[in-house]
Structures are given as C-alpha cells and as structure tokens.
Design a protein around this motif. Structure first.
Motif, mmCIF file in Angstrom:
data_model
loop_
_atom_site.group_PDB
_atom_site.id
_atom_site.type_symbol
_atom_site.label_atom_id
_atom_site.label_comp_id
_atom_site.label_asym_id
_atom_site.label_seq_id
_atom_site.Cartn_x
_atom_site.Cartn_y
_atom_site.Cartn_z
ATOM 1 N N VAL A 35 1.117 -8.359 7.069
ATOM 2 C CA VAL A 35 1.073 -8.300 5.584
ATOM 3 C C VAL A 35 1.803 -7.312 5.013
ATOM 4 O O VAL A 35 2.457 -7.426 3.896
ATOM 5 C CB VAL A 35 -0.539 -8.134 5.121
ATOM 6 N N TYR A 36 1.814 -6.179 5.478
ATOM 7 C CA TYR A 36 2.583 -4.741 4.706
ATOM 8 C C TYR A 36 4.006 -5.144 4.822
ATOM 9 O O TYR A 36 4.653 -4.839 3.771
ATOM 10 C CB TYR A 36 2.169 -3.659 5.475
ATOM 11 N N ASP A 55 1.473 9.267 3.968
ATOM 12 C CA ASP A 55 2.295 9.981 2.992
ATOM 13 C C ASP A 55 2.578 9.126 1.598
ATOM 14 O O ASP A 55 3.265 8.051 1.612
ATOM 15 C CB ASP A 55 3.492 10.431 3.590
ATOM 16 N N ALA A 56 1.832 9.581 0.572
ATOM 17 C CA ALA A 56 1.838 8.760 -0.900
ATOM 18 C C ALA A 56 3.316 8.484 -1.340
ATOM 19 O O ALA A 56 3.539 7.465 -1.788
ATOM 20 C CB ALA A 56 0.928 9.698 -1.750
ATOM 21 N N VAL A 67 -3.442 -4.941 2.416
ATOM 22 C CA VAL A 67 -3.909 -4.550 3.881
ATOM 23 C C VAL A 67 -5.317 -4.320 3.869
ATOM 24 O O VAL A 67 -6.266 -4.755 4.691
ATOM 25 C CB VAL A 67 -3.093 -3.470 4.395
ATOM 26 N N ALA A 68 -5.792 -3.428 2.918
ATOM 27 C CA ALA A 68 -7.215 -2.804 2.764
ATOM 28 C C ALA A 68 -7.885 -4.052 2.591
ATOM 29 O O ALA A 68 -9.077 -4.370 3.275
ATOM 30 C CB ALA A 68 -7.185 -1.835 1.779
ATOM 31 N N LYS A 98 2.149 0.606 -2.563
ATOM 32 C CA LYS A 98 0.635 0.712 -2.733
ATOM 33 C C LYS A 98 0.391 -0.878 -2.903
ATOM 34 O O LYS A 98 -0.950 -1.049 -2.562
ATOM 35 C CB LYS A 98 0.536 1.216 -4.136
ATOM 36 N N GLU A 99 0.828 -1.723 -3.312
ATOM 37 C CA GLU A 99 0.424 -3.113 -3.433
ATOM 38 C C GLU A 99 0.594 -3.622 -2.007
ATOM 39 O O GLU A 99 -0.583 -4.367 -1.847
ATOM 40 C CB GLU A 99 1.492 -3.963 -4.247
#
Length: 150
Positions: free
Chosen positions: A133-134, A49-50, A61-62, A55-56
């Motif tokens: 990390v998140y 859910d945006a 994570v990505a 976002k950072e």
C-alpha cells in the motif's frame, strides 16, 4: 524516500492489537483523510522520520492494518490467489485482482484493500500489506501480478 522499517510496522501493529479503542477508531475511518485525525496514526507517524514520510500513504497503511485480525506469513498476492476451501477458485477472483491492479487513486486503493482483507478473513501479512500500500506504483503492481499468477 522513507526506509520502510519492518520492525516499526510490527511493533506498532502489536501495540494496536492491545489497544482495542484506537483500533476501533481506525476501523471506522472511511478514508485516509479521516485516519489522519486519529491518535493511532500519529503513534505510527511519530516512529518515522517525518521529513521522509508520504503522509497519505502512511495513513492508508494505518487504516488498513486496523482491519487485519491475524498477521500471517506469505505475500498478500499469494494469499489472494489461494484457493477457497473445497474449491478450485481463488479467494480473490482474477477479475477483482485485475481491477485492483488498475487502481491509481490511493483512496480507491484503500476501499478495495478493505474488501480484500475481509475476503481473506482478516488474516494478512501486515508487513507485505504495508509495503504494498505504501509503495503503490507500477513496480508494486507487477510484483503483485507475478506473485498472484505464480
């Protein structure tokens, strides 16, 4: 805040393993800001859910998950504390671990975690890495310390 869905992370990581091109692009990103410019990030971002996503943090994570070669069980702090083969020393030294816990800036965390993933041979629990990390904060750091020193 985001409900960090384990299944979303695992499905996305599985897709990333099959797409070597996107994985390579993420691995070449020097920081979370560069990750945000890559399609693989948006494949993950689009699953949440945006309105509730940091976002950072999700970019970290990505980018970091792209460095994981093997998703293995256990907590990441326990993996850091495991002894090296033929040694009584942990894979991640106590000094390096304490330096990790002192990190406040997410970009510094990103670089430190890449080094740790490499030291662990790329075999890391993807979900625990992502959650750590998140949710990088004092509570997370305490939980890492409890698991590392246990």
């Amino acid at each position: 805040m985001i409900n960090f869905d384990v299944d979303i992370i695992l499905r996305w990581y599985s897709e990333l393993e099959r797409d070597k091109g996107e994985r390579a692009q993420l691995r070449r990103a020097h920081n979370p800001a560069e990750v945000v410019f890559l399609p693989a990030y948006y494949h993950l971002y689009g699953k949440f859910d945006a309105s509730n996503v940091n976002k950072e943090a999700l970019a970290c994570v990505a980018g970091l998950c792209a460095h994981v070669k093997e998703n293995r069980g256990g907590k990441i702090a326990e993996q850091m504390a495991e002894c090296k083969v033929g040694s009584k020393n942990p894979k991640i030294s106590s000094l390096r671990f304490r330096k990790l816990l002192a990190i406040k800036d997410r970009e510094d965390l990103y670089h430190a975690m890449i080094r740790i993933i490499r030291q662990l041979g790329g075999a890391v629990n993807v979900v625990d890495l992502a959650k750590t990390v998140y949710w990088w904060n004092e509570k997370t750091k305490k939980e890492l310390a409890y698991a590392y020193y246990a």
